[in-house]
Design an enzyme around this catalytic site. Structure first.
Site, PDB file in Angstrom:
ATOM      1  N   ASP A  99       0.792  -1.231   0.000  1.00  0.00           N
ATOM      2  CA  ASP A  99       0.000   0.000   0.000  1.00  0.00           C
ATOM      3  C   ASP A  99       0.824   1.281   0.000  1.00  0.00           C
ATOM      4  O   ASP A  99       0.361   2.322   0.435  1.00  0.00           O
ATOM      5  CB  ASP A  99      -0.901  -0.008   1.233  1.00  0.00           C
ATOM      6  CG  ASP A  99      -0.124  -0.381   2.494  1.00  0.00           C
ATOM      7  OD1 ASP A  99       1.094  -0.178   2.500  1.00  0.00           O
ATOM      8  OD2 ASP A  99      -0.740  -0.895   3.453  1.00  0.00           O
ATOM      9  N   GLU A 121      -0.279  -9.040  -0.956  1.00  0.00           N
ATOM     10  CA  GLU A 121      -0.756  -8.482   0.317  1.00  0.00           C
ATOM     11  C   GLU A 121      -2.025  -7.643   0.079  1.00  0.00           C
ATOM     12  O   GLU A 121      -2.138  -6.489   0.494  1.00  0.00           O
ATOM     13  CB  GLU A 121       0.312  -7.640   1.024  1.00  0.00           C
ATOM     14  CG  GLU A 121       0.052  -7.440   2.510  1.00  0.00           C
ATOM     15  CD  GLU A 121       1.120  -6.563   3.188  1.00  0.00           C
ATOM     16  OE1 GLU A 121       1.144  -5.353   2.967  1.00  0.00           O
ATOM     17  OE2 GLU A 121       1.923  -7.122   3.945  1.00  0.00           O
ATOM     18  N   GLU A 135      -2.083   4.893   3.491  1.00  0.00           N
ATOM     19  CA  GLU A 135      -2.045   3.520   2.970  1.00  0.00           C
ATOM     20  C   GLU A 135      -3.421   2.898   2.771  1.00  0.00           C
ATOM     21  O   GLU A 135      -3.623   2.103   1.848  1.00  0.00           O
ATOM     22  CB  GLU A 135      -1.192   2.630   3.888  1.00  0.00           C
ATOM     23  CG  GLU A 135       0.298   2.920   3.838  1.00  0.00           C
ATOM     24  CD  GLU A 135       0.720   4.147   4.643  1.00  0.00           C
ATOM     25  OE1 GLU A 135      -0.147   4.742   5.341  1.00  0.00           O
ATOM     26  OE2 GLU A 135       1.895   4.529   4.579  1.00  0.00           O
ATOM     27  N   HIS A 216       7.490   4.875  12.696  1.00  0.00           N
ATOM     28  CA  HIS A 216       7.663   5.706  11.500  1.00  0.00           C
ATOM     29  C   HIS A 216       6.369   6.227  10.906  1.00  0.00           C
ATOM     30  O   HIS A 216       6.388   6.974   9.928  1.00  0.00           O
ATOM     31  CB  HIS A 216       8.398   4.913  10.414  1.00  0.00           C
ATOM     32  CG  HIS A 216       7.550   3.829   9.794  1.00  0.00           C
ATOM     33  ND1 HIS A 216       6.653   4.067   8.787  1.00  0.00           N
ATOM     34  CD2 HIS A 216       7.448   2.515  10.063  1.00  0.00           C
ATOM     35  CE1 HIS A 216       6.047   2.939   8.455  1.00  0.00           C
ATOM     36  NE2 HIS A 216       6.505   1.980   9.214  1.00  0.00           N
ATOM     37  N   ARG A 218       3.310   8.009   9.379  1.00  0.00           N
ATOM     38  CA  ARG A 218       3.024   9.417   9.102  1.00  0.00           C
ATOM     39  C   ARG A 218       1.905   9.951   9.996  1.00  0.00           C
ATOM     40  O   ARG A 218       1.954  11.106  10.430  1.00  0.00           O
ATOM     41  CB  ARG A 218       2.605   9.601   7.633  1.00  0.00           C
ATOM     42  CG  ARG A 218       3.774   9.803   6.693  1.00  0.00           C
ATOM     43  CD  ARG A 218       3.309   9.953   5.243  1.00  0.00           C
ATOM     44  NE  ARG A 218       4.448   9.853   4.337  1.00  0.00           N
ATOM     45  CZ  ARG A 218       5.088  10.882   3.797  1.00  0.00           C
ATOM     46  NH1 ARG A 218       4.700  12.115   4.042  1.00  0.00           N
ATOM     47  NH2 ARG A 218       6.116  10.703   2.987  1.00  0.00           N
ATOM     48  N   HIS A 248      14.171   5.070  12.012  1.00  0.00           N
ATOM     49  CA  HIS A 248      13.820   5.250  10.595  1.00  0.00           C
ATOM     50  C   HIS A 248      14.482   6.524  10.065  1.00  0.00           C
ATOM     51  O   HIS A 248      14.649   7.491  10.806  1.00  0.00           O
ATOM     52  CB  HIS A 248      12.291   5.355  10.512  1.00  0.00           C
ATOM     53  CG  HIS A 248      11.708   5.216   9.136  1.00  0.00           C
ATOM     54  ND1 HIS A 248      11.779   6.209   8.189  1.00  0.00           N
ATOM     55  CD2 HIS A 248      11.024   4.202   8.554  1.00  0.00           C
ATOM     56  CE1 HIS A 248      11.157   5.810   7.089  1.00  0.00           C
ATOM     57  NE2 HIS A 248      10.690   4.590   7.275  1.00  0.00           N
TER      58      HIS A 248
HETATM   59  C1  UD1 Z   1       6.903   4.817   3.415  1.00  0.00           C
HETATM   60  C2  UD1 Z   1       5.497   4.369   3.034  1.00  0.00           C
HETATM   61  C3  UD1 Z   1       4.837   3.618   4.183  1.00  0.00           C
HETATM   62  C4  UD1 Z   1       5.734   2.499   4.707  1.00  0.00           C
HETATM   63  C5  UD1 Z   1       7.096   3.065   5.034  1.00  0.00           C
HETATM   64  C6  UD1 Z   1       8.019   1.951   5.450  1.00  0.00           C
HETATM   65  C7  UD1 Z   1       4.145   5.773   1.547  1.00  0.00           C
HETATM   66  C8  UD1 Z   1       3.217   6.903   1.445  1.00  0.00           C
HETATM   67  N1  UD1 Z   1       4.659   5.527   2.742  1.00  0.00           N
HETATM   68  O1  UD1 Z   1       6.774   5.792   4.439  1.00  0.00           O
HETATM   69  O2  UD1 Z   1       3.621   3.038   3.731  1.00  0.00           O
HETATM   70  O3  UD1 Z   1       5.141   1.963   5.854  1.00  0.00           O
HETATM   71  O4  UD1 Z   1       7.642   3.708   3.867  1.00  0.00           O
HETATM   72  O5  UD1 Z   1       9.194   2.405   6.034  1.00  0.00           O
HETATM   73  O6  UD1 Z   1       4.413   5.132   0.571  1.00  0.00           O
HETATM   74  N2  UD1 Z   1      14.316   8.454   3.958  1.00  0.00           N
HETATM   75  C9  UD1 Z   1      15.675   8.409   3.740  1.00  0.00           C
HETATM   76  N3  UD1 Z   1      16.231   7.233   3.334  1.00  0.00           N
HETATM   77  C10 UD1 Z   1      15.515   6.098   3.159  1.00  0.00           C
HETATM   78  C11 UD1 Z   1      14.136   6.147   3.394  1.00  0.00           C
HETATM   79  C12 UD1 Z   1      13.545   7.328   3.785  1.00  0.00           C
HETATM   80  O7  UD1 Z   1      16.371   9.398   3.903  1.00  0.00           O
HETATM   81  O8  UD1 Z   1      16.082   5.070   2.806  1.00  0.00           O
HETATM   82  C13 UD1 Z   1      13.693   9.743   4.362  1.00  0.00           C
HETATM   83  C14 UD1 Z   1      13.661  10.763   3.221  1.00  0.00           C
HETATM   84  O9  UD1 Z   1      13.853  12.053   3.748  1.00  0.00           O
HETATM   85  C15 UD1 Z   1      12.225  10.602   2.687  1.00  0.00           C
HETATM   86  C16 UD1 Z   1      11.480  10.360   3.970  1.00  0.00           C
HETATM   87  O10 UD1 Z   1      12.334   9.519   4.734  1.00  0.00           O
HETATM   88  O11 UD1 Z   1      11.765  11.732   1.989  1.00  0.00           O
HETATM   89  C17 UD1 Z   1      10.107   9.773   3.822  1.00  0.00           C
HETATM   90  O12 UD1 Z   1      10.089   8.623   2.999  1.00  0.00           O
HETATM   91  P1  UD1 Z   1       8.671   8.119   2.407  1.00  0.00           P
HETATM   92  O13 UD1 Z   1       8.891   6.866   1.637  1.00  0.00           O
HETATM   93  O14 UD1 Z   1       7.978   9.233   1.712  1.00  0.00           O
HETATM   94  O15 UD1 Z   1       7.807   7.865   3.696  1.00  0.00           O
HETATM   95  P2  UD1 Z   1       7.918   6.781   4.827  1.00  0.00           P
HETATM   96  O16 UD1 Z   1       7.435   7.467   6.058  1.00  0.00           O
HETATM   97  O17 UD1 Z   1       9.246   6.173   4.798  1.00  0.00           O
HETATM   98  N1  UDP Z   2      13.221  -3.646   9.345  1.00  0.00           N
HETATM   99  C1  UDP Z   2      14.584  -3.736   9.077  1.00  0.00           C
HETATM  100  N2  UDP Z   2      15.426  -2.913   9.763  1.00  0.00           N
HETATM  101  C2  UDP Z   2      14.999  -2.018  10.685  1.00  0.00           C
HETATM  102  C3  UDP Z   2      13.601  -1.938  10.947  1.00  0.00           C
HETATM  103  C4  UDP Z   2      12.742  -2.770  10.251  1.00  0.00           C
HETATM  104  O1  UDP Z   2      15.015  -4.528   8.247  1.00  0.00           O
HETATM  105  O2  UDP Z   2      15.830  -1.305  11.275  1.00  0.00           O
HETATM  106  C5  UDP Z   2      12.310  -4.494   8.574  1.00  0.00           C
HETATM  107  C6  UDP Z   2      11.377  -5.379   9.377  1.00  0.00           C
HETATM  108  O3  UDP Z   2      11.955  -6.641   9.563  1.00  0.00           O
HETATM  109  C7  UDP Z   2      10.129  -5.447   8.514  1.00  0.00           C
HETATM  110  C8  UDP Z   2      10.171  -4.176   7.706  1.00  0.00           C
HETATM  111  O4  UDP Z   2      11.463  -3.629   7.856  1.00  0.00           O
HETATM  112  O5  UDP Z   2      10.201  -6.530   7.590  1.00  0.00           O
HETATM  113  C9  UDP Z   2       9.137  -3.208   8.195  1.00  0.00           C
HETATM  114  O6  UDP Z   2       9.341  -1.978   7.600  1.00  0.00           O
HETATM  115  P1  UDP Z   2       8.679  -0.666   8.149  1.00  0.00           P
HETATM  116  O7  UDP Z   2       8.355  -0.806   9.585  1.00  0.00           O
HETATM  117  O8  UDP Z   2       9.573   0.445   7.735  1.00  0.00           O
HETATM  118  O9  UDP Z   2       7.366  -0.543   7.262  1.00  0.00           O
HETATM  119  P2  UDP Z   2       5.883  -1.120   7.398  1.00  0.00           P
HETATM  120  O10 UDP Z   2       5.964  -2.595   7.545  1.00  0.00           O
HETATM  121  O11 UDP Z   2       5.250  -0.444   8.569  1.00  0.00           O
HETATM  122  O12 UDP Z   2       5.238  -0.690   6.127  1.00  0.00           O
END
Ligand code: UD1
Ligand code: UDP
Length: 374
Positions: A99, A121, A135, A216, A218, A248
């Site tokens: 999602d 999923e 999501e 993490h 939002r 995160h």
């Molecule tokens: C995203 C997904 C969420 C998922 C989560 C898992 C959407 C809308 N959100 O949220 O469903 O649960 O990922 O973790 O698709 N960033 C980095 N490096 C990274 C990753 C993130 O710097 O490797 C920072 C960046 O500033 C980026 C921000 O995190 O702009 C947000 O990333 P984004 O993918 O938009 O949102 P998440 O909160 O990570």
């Molecule tokens: N995870 C990881 N390293 C971390 C934290 C989480 O590899 O430091 C893995 C965890 O095992 C799970 C996935 O990331 O499989 C979950 O990701 P996240 O919580 O970012 O997203 P969500 O599942 O809420 O979409």
């Protein structure tokens, strides 16, 4: 032999990559498919951690992540970026997972080209479009036109049936995250060094019960994150526990957690762990305190109770099975429920021994057969 089915797998964040890699491995190894991979780079560092461990080299990497990206700019770039890849690859099927913005945009770009979409999923529903946000709407959009729906559980399949989705297009498969966890556990058994970097922390916290933390979401930004930080600080005041919290990379998470928790004796704020090290954390912890979706599914597979810091969950199976408990984002409730599990052996034991409802590690095989037949 007939022409292989050309499949484009599209993903871009850490959890999608974890849930996708066992499927990519299987498609790559199966002559019935011509398997192609497009990553959006919605996450950069956290995506690359998974690609490296899983040995996946994408055919396309859109490298889209921007610091502190907004949903609309991200979505616009995803839609046009993935669209260009679809025009070049012309796959028979597009597969998306879950999602995220990448999943929703990848599916939509395929739909605009009348390419059938398979949704891994499928059918998770909280019933609340603001929790999780965005999501809940992303997955409903994908579900509204996907041609194949891979529901992890019967509950998820029923949610799709209630939305009048053609029952023949719904397959109950289990969640591929359990396949991923089995794979990584096997790799660690062969090469223990893969998960060896937590040794210093394990040493530092000898004799304490470890609580793993992730956060993490939002919808928790602002007040929710601050309440979570306060709860962690209060739990860490106990001298019999230590918290290991891989933070995160989202700046909205880091600024709160660093400001509130840095320097506390019993709290280790660390960088995101790669998957083998996170599996190790799941293994050594007493319980998980999290707002993650994936962690709700994985932790019970290792007998670890999960306190879910959300108001609602699209994974009610865990709560019903007794592996997870919703504790919301009120600091008092989080602290109370955590102390209850730490101090009450019967309550702990009931949660840790409950059956994991999310899969048996054979989800990918079921998905592959459905794709071959579809
Ligand atoms: C995203 C997904 C969420 C998922 C989560 C898992 C959407 C809308 N959100 O949220 O469903 O649960 O990922 O973790 O698709 N960033 C980095 N490096 C990274 C990753 C993130 O710097 O490797 C920072 C960046 O500033 C980026 C921000 O995190 O702009 C947000 O990333 P984004 O993918 O938009 O949102 P998440 O909160 O990570
Ligand atoms: N995870 C990881 N390293 C971390 C934290 C989480 O590899 O430091 C893995 C965890 O095992 C799970 C996935 O990331 O499989 C979950 O990701 P996240 O919580 O970012 O997203 P969500 O599942 O809420 O979409």
């Amino acid at each position: 032999m007939s022409k292989p089915i050309k499949i484009l797998s599209v993903f871009g964040t850490r959890p999608e990559a974890i849930k996708f890699f066992p499927l990519v491995h299987a498609l790559d190894a199966d002559d019935r498919f011509d398997s192609r991979v497009c990553v959006s780079g919605q996450h950069r560092g956290m995506l690359d951690q998974v690609l490296e461990i899983a040995g996946i080299v994408p055919h396309h990497d859109l490298d889209l992540m921007q610091p502190d990206q907004t949903l609309d700019a991200l979505t616009a770039n995803l839609l046009t970026g993935i669209g260009r890849v679809l025009d070049e690859e012309k796959p028979d099927w597009v597969i998306v997972q879950g999602d995220t913005a990448t999943a929703m945009s990848g599916a939509l770009a395929a739909y605009y080209r009348k390419i059938p979409v398979a949704h891994v999923e499928a059918g998770l529903r909280s019933g609340n479009i603001h929790h999780p946000w965005p999501e809940e709407v992303n997955r409903k959009i994908v579900g509204s036109f996907a041609a194949l729906h891979f529901a992890p559980t019967e509950t998820a399949a029923n949610a799709l049936r209630r939305e009048a989705i053609d029952p023949a297009s719904i397959h109950v498969t289990g969640n591929t995250v359990i396949d991923a966890l089995h794979w990584i556990t096997g790799e660690i058994a062969k090469k223990p060094d893969l998960a060896g970097d937590l040794a210093d922390l394990e040493q530092r916290f000898t004799g304490k019960r470890i609580i793993g933390v992730t956060s993490h979401r939002r919808e928790n930004f602002g007040g929710g994150m601050e309440a979570i930080a306060e709860a962690i600080r209060r739990i860490a005041a106990r001298d019999d526990v230590a918290m290991i919290f891989p933070v995160h990379l989202n700046p909205n998470v880091r600024k709160v957690m660093n400001a509130e928790l840095d320097g506390l004796e019993n709290v280790a704020l660390i960088e995101p762990l790669d998957y083998p090290h996170f599996a190790r954390l799941l293994d050594i912890c007493t319980l998980m305190l999290t707002d993650s979706g994936g962690v709700q599914e994985e932790a019970p597979a290792l007998g670890k109770p999960v306190l879910v810091m959300r108001e609602t969950t699209e994974r009610p199976e865990g709560v019903e099975a007794g592996t997870a408990k919703l504790v919301g984002t009120d600091a008092d409730v989080i602290v109370r429920e955590c102390n209850h599990l730490l101090d009450n052996e019967a309550a702990y034991s009931a949660m840790s021994k409950a059956h994991n409802p999310f899969g048996d590690g054979k989800s990918v095989a079921r998905i592959v057969e459905a794709l071959a037949g579809g």
